[in-house]
Scaffold this motif. Sequence first.
Motif, PDB file in Angstrom:
ATOM      1  N   LEU A  61     -72.786 -31.758   6.043  1.00 32.10           N
ATOM      2  CA  LEU A  61     -73.003 -30.637   6.966  1.00 32.10           C
ATOM      3  C   LEU A  61     -72.670 -29.319   6.274  1.00 32.10           C
ATOM      4  CD1 LEU A  61     -71.514 -31.993  10.315  1.00 32.10           C
ATOM      5  CD2 LEU A  61     -73.916 -31.457   9.856  1.00 32.10           C
ATOM      6  N   SER A  62     -73.579 -28.376   6.330  1.00 31.04           N
ATOM      7  CA  SER A  62     -73.330 -27.063   5.736  1.00 31.04           C
ATOM      8  C   SER A  62     -72.556 -26.184   6.706  1.00 31.04           C
ATOM      9  CB  SER A  62     -74.654 -26.378   5.404  1.00 31.04           C
ATOM     10  OG  SER A  62     -75.377 -26.097   6.601  1.00 31.04           O
ATOM     11  N   VAL A  63     -71.912 -25.169   6.154  1.00 36.10           N
ATOM     12  CA  VAL A  63     -71.215 -24.195   7.003  1.00 36.10           C
ATOM     13  C   VAL A  63     -72.208 -23.528   7.944  1.00 36.10           C
ATOM     14  CG1 VAL A  63     -69.994 -21.978   7.001  1.00 36.10           C
ATOM     15  CG2 VAL A  63     -69.317 -23.793   5.404  1.00 36.10           C
ATOM     16  N   GLU A  64     -73.417 -23.266   7.438  1.00 32.02           N
ATOM     17  CA  GLU A  64     -74.436 -22.630   8.270  1.00 32.02           C
ATOM     18  C   GLU A  64     -74.743 -23.479   9.504  1.00 32.02           C
ATOM     19  OE1 GLU A  64     -74.942 -20.949   4.186  1.00 32.02           O
ATOM     20  OE2 GLU A  64     -74.563 -22.934   5.029  1.00 32.02           O
ATOM     21  N   ARG A  65     -74.874 -24.788   9.311  1.00 31.39           N
ATOM     22  CA  ARG A  65     -75.201 -25.647  10.442  1.00 31.39           C
ATOM     23  C   ARG A  65     -74.031 -25.750  11.412  1.00 31.39           C
ATOM     24  NH1 ARG A  65     -77.390 -31.950  10.373  1.00 31.39           N
ATOM     25  NH2 ARG A  65     -77.745 -32.067  12.639  1.00 31.39           N
ATOM     26  N   LEU A  66     -72.810 -25.846  10.885  1.00 37.39           N
ATOM     27  CA  LEU A  66     -71.635 -25.908  11.748  1.00 37.39           C
ATOM     28  C   LEU A  66     -71.507 -24.628  12.574  1.00 37.39           C
ATOM     29  CD1 LEU A  66     -68.991 -27.414   9.283  1.00 37.39           C
ATOM     30  CD2 LEU A  66     -70.057 -28.568  11.225  1.00 37.39           C
ATOM     31  N   ALA A 122     -71.944 -24.008  16.737  1.00 37.97           N
ATOM     32  CA  ALA A 122     -70.874 -23.412  17.542  1.00 37.97           C
ATOM     33  C   ALA A 122     -71.283 -22.070  18.132  1.00 37.97           C
ATOM     34  CB  ALA A 122     -69.625 -23.235  16.687  1.00 37.97           C
ATOM     35  N   GLY A 123     -72.485 -21.604  17.781  1.00 39.45           N
ATOM     36  CA  GLY A 123     -72.970 -20.336  18.322  1.00 39.45           C
ATOM     37  C   GLY A 123     -72.380 -19.109  17.666  1.00 39.45           C
ATOM     38  N   ILE A 124     -72.012 -19.240  16.384  1.00 36.63           N
ATOM     39  CA  ILE A 124     -71.471 -18.098  15.652  1.00 36.63           C
ATOM     40  C   ILE A 124     -72.234 -17.953  14.336  1.00 36.63           C
ATOM     41  CG2 ILE A 124     -69.165 -18.382  16.642  1.00 36.63           C
ATOM     42  CD1 ILE A 124     -68.298 -19.613  13.959  1.00 36.63           C
ATOM     43  N   SER A 125     -71.969 -16.850  13.633  1.00 30.95           N
ATOM     44  CA  SER A 125     -72.625 -16.631  12.353  1.00 30.95           C
ATOM     45  C   SER A 125     -71.802 -17.239  11.217  1.00 30.95           C
ATOM     46  CB  SER A 125     -72.790 -15.129  12.095  1.00 30.95           C
ATOM     47  OG  SER A 125     -71.512 -14.531  11.924  1.00 30.95           O
ATOM     48  N   ARG A 126     -72.451 -17.415  10.079  1.00 32.17           N
ATOM     49  CA  ARG A 126     -71.763 -17.925   8.894  1.00 32.17           C
ATOM     50  C   ARG A 126     -70.626 -16.991   8.489  1.00 32.17           C
ATOM     51  NH1 ARG A 126     -72.147 -17.492   3.255  1.00 32.17           N
ATOM     52  NH2 ARG A 126     -71.903 -19.467   2.111  1.00 32.17           N
ATOM     53  N   SER A 127     -70.885 -15.677   8.579  1.00 31.75           N
ATOM     54  CA  SER A 127     -69.855 -14.705   8.199  1.00 31.75           C
ATOM     55  C   SER A 127     -68.651 -14.786   9.132  1.00 31.75           C
ATOM     56  CB  SER A 127     -70.435 -13.287   8.197  1.00 31.75           C
ATOM     57  OG  SER A 127     -70.935 -12.941   9.485  1.00 31.75           O
ATOM     58  N   THR A 128     -68.894 -15.034  10.420  1.00 34.15           N
ATOM     59  CA  THR A 128     -67.779 -15.170  11.364  1.00 34.15           C
ATOM     60  C   THR A 128     -66.943 -16.398  11.034  1.00 34.15           C
ATOM     61  OG1 THR A 128     -69.030 -14.066  13.123  1.00 34.15           O
ATOM     62  CG2 THR A 128     -67.165 -15.438  13.799  1.00 34.15           C
TER      63      THR A 128
END
Length: 213
Positions: free
Chosen positions: A40-45, A49-55
């Motif tokens: 699982l990539s951070v982007e998919r996680l 969760a309804g947030i951005s990768r940067s968040t």
Amino acid sequence: MPSVTRPAAGKRQDRREELERRLFAATEELVGAGASFTELSVERLAAAAGISRSTFYVHFEDKGDLVRRLATTVLSELRDVAGAWWETAEHAGRAGLTTAITAIVAVYRHRAAAFTIITETAAYDPSVADELRVLMQSIIDATRQAIERGQAAEVMRQVHPAETAAVLTWMVERAGYQLVRGADPARDATVIEVLTDIIWATLYTDPPAKPRT
């Protein structure tokens, strides 16, 4: 002049805790549906969760940091439900022990995906393995203290407290992971009965002595 630092800090903490809950829930849902946490990539996680990768990276160092916090949360649940027995071990009857084991099994059932994530990540991430070891040791220590109180009250056998606590704690952990997580819920009652039998026979005198007044 009224301070605004505490309320602001409190709101930030609330937001952080809410974001953690959303990420934990999304991650457990993905893994529970069959996804491999490793893949699982951070982007998919983050998206789940309804947030951005940067968040995500504002609040977590990486996926390992997410798992370490998840481990703290889940093992705290185990500590909480086991605490009812720890606190009364020198007075508790078999029914009290059964109640505690039932609650522990329920945590493994409800958080099955979390235990999968934690155990699998600990196999290749030393930081997660260290965190898990520390958290498990805290459970072992609390169990040891309960045994020592039970021995002092003469309701428990003169076993080696530290070693017995470690063996029983890891036994329950393996039973939860191998026999409850992902297994047929119809077997839970039998697992509970067997764990209760083993722990009672290992620790308590038979028949148990009455607590001293």
